[in-house]
Design a protein around this motif. Sequence first.
Motif, short mmCIF file in Angstrom:
data_model
loop_
_atom_site.label_atom_id
_atom_site.label_comp_id
_atom_site.label_asym_id
_atom_site.label_seq_id
_atom_site.Cartn_x
_atom_site.Cartn_y
_atom_site.Cartn_z
N ASP A 35 -9.27 16.30 9.90
CA ASP A 35 -9.86 15.14 10.02
C ASP A 35 -10.31 14.29 8.76
O ASP A 35 -10.38 13.12 8.44
CB ASP A 35 -10.64 14.61 11.43
N ASN A 36 -10.82 15.15 8.01
CA ASN A 36 -11.48 15.01 6.57
C ASN A 36 -10.48 14.99 5.46
O ASN A 36 -10.84 14.59 4.35
CB ASN A 36 -12.82 15.49 6.23
N TYR B 50 -3.44 15.47 6.60
CA TYR B 50 -3.71 16.26 7.89
C TYR B 50 -3.37 17.89 7.61
O TYR B 50 -2.36 18.37 7.97
CB TYR B 50 -3.02 15.62 8.99
N ASP C 181 -10.13 21.45 7.16
CA ASP C 181 -11.03 20.40 7.40
C ASP C 181 -10.17 19.10 7.73
O ASP C 181 -10.22 18.05 7.01
CB ASP C 181 -12.15 20.16 6.60
N ASN D 185 -16.29 20.95 15.91
CA ASN D 185 -16.38 21.03 14.66
C ASN D 185 -17.15 22.17 13.95
O ASN D 185 -18.06 22.01 13.26
CB ASN D 185 -17.04 19.62 13.90
N ARG E 22 -7.42 12.41 0.21
CA ARG E 22 -6.89 11.65 1.25
C ARG E 22 -5.84 10.75 0.38
O ARG E 22 -6.05 9.95 -0.84
CB ARG E 22 -7.56 10.87 2.22
N ARG F 283 -9.11 17.57 3.74
CA ARG F 283 -9.64 18.22 2.77
C ARG F 283 -9.89 19.70 3.17
O ARG F 283 -9.45 20.13 4.45
CB ARG F 283 -11.07 17.65 2.38
N ALA G 266 -22.11 14.07 5.14
CA ALA G 266 -20.59 13.96 5.22
C ALA G 266 -19.90 15.07 4.92
O ALA G 266 -18.70 14.88 5.08
CB ALA G 266 -20.50 12.80 3.91
N MET G 267 -20.60 16.29 4.44
CA MET G 267 -19.84 17.32 4.39
C MET G 267 -19.49 18.23 5.40
O MET G 267 -19.13 19.44 5.41
CB MET G 267 -20.37 18.03 3.14
N GLN H 21 -12.45 22.77 2.97
CA GLN H 21 -13.85 23.32 2.77
C GLN H 21 -13.73 24.96 2.56
O GLN H 21 -12.97 25.84 3.08
CB GLN H 21 -14.86 23.02 3.83
N ASN I 276 -14.91 18.25 10.34
CA ASN I 276 -14.34 17.39 11.41
C ASN I 276 -12.92 17.74 11.87
O ASN I 276 -12.02 17.47 10.89
CB ASN I 276 -14.34 15.78 10.82
#
Length: 317
Positions: free
Chosen positions: A73-74, A102, A71, A309, A93, A76, A51-52, A78, A55
Motif C-alpha cells: 500500500d506504500n 502495488y 510494502d 502491518n 509511486r 515500495r 512514515a516508514m 522495504q 502498510n
Amino acid sequence: MLFLAVFSLLFAYYGYTFVTRKPPVPVASPIIPGRTGVPTFDFMIYGGFGAMQLNKPLAVTTAGNRIYVSDSDNARIQVFDNTGNFLFAFGERGNDMGQLQYPYGIAGDHNGNIYVAELRLGRVYVFDADGNFRREFAPQLRQNRTIASPGDLTVFDNKLYLTEIRKNQVYVFDLQTEELIQTVGMKGDLLAPNGIAVDEAGSLYVVDTGRQRVVVYNAAGNPVRVINGTPTGHGAASVLINPRGIGVDRAGNIYVVSNLSHTVYVFDREGRVVHQFGGQGDGNTEFMFPNGLHIDPTGRIFITDTTLNRVAVYRAR
C-alpha cells in the motif's frame, strides 16, 4: 456464523474477487506427530519509524543476508538486515517504467538481483540489491498481454517462476535470456493461482486459491498431487480458506497460508497435515489475514501479516 450459513462469502482483494460457499468446516487428516516440531516465534518486523512503517505487506524474501518486503500500500520495497533492523526502502509511486503502484511477489537471485511483480501495472521489474532499477523483465510478454496480472514469483536453478493470476497459469522463464520456456496449468487445473514454491528436486507447488488447494507438479509441468487437508486431496472440505503464500523446507514439509482462517498449515510430502499454527489475533503467534510466506536457507519462516502491518519470523524445530 449464522450470516455465513445464509450468505455467500464475497472476498474482494484489490481487484480480484473470489466467491465461495460458506467457509467449510476444516476436516483434516489426523495430525501426525514426530514429523517436525511446531515452529517457534523468533521476532517481528514492523518497518522503520513513522512514515516508514509497513502498510499492507504482501510478500517477503531473503537475499544476500537481507530481508526484502513488498510494502504494497506504500508502493515500495522495504529492506532489513538479517535480524530485522530497517536499512532502507526503494520504489516511487507512479506509472512510469521502474515506478510502483502495488508491488506483490518478490524474489532474489544469486547475482544480487531483486525481482518484483508489479500487480497493477502488469510488469516484472529487476532491481539491484540496493534498490536501483535495472530493467523490466521480459517486456515483450507484457506488451503482448501474456503477462497482465503477475502474482507471486520465485527463483530456482536459473529459472524464474511466476504465477499469472488472471490467466490461471504459471510461467517459467530462463533467468538469463528471459525466454518463456514452460507454461504450467494449461489444462484448466488452476483458478487464480497465488503462492508458488519449488523444492530441491524441482517439483513445483502452486497455491490454487480459487479452488482452496495446492497443486503439485513435477519438473515436466505435469500435475502429480493435490493437497487440501483431506485424505485424497480432492475432498470438498478443504482445511484451506483462501490460501495464499507457500514454502517448502529441506525436509519436504509444505507450509501454506490459509488467509481467511489466519492460520498456517504444514503438510508432509504425501499431503497429510502435520500441524498448524497461528489463529486470529494480534499476539506474536497470531495473525490477521496473513498472505506471503518465505523459508530461507537456514529454515527461518517469514510470514506477512497484512492487516497488522508486520512480518512474523519463526524458526523451525
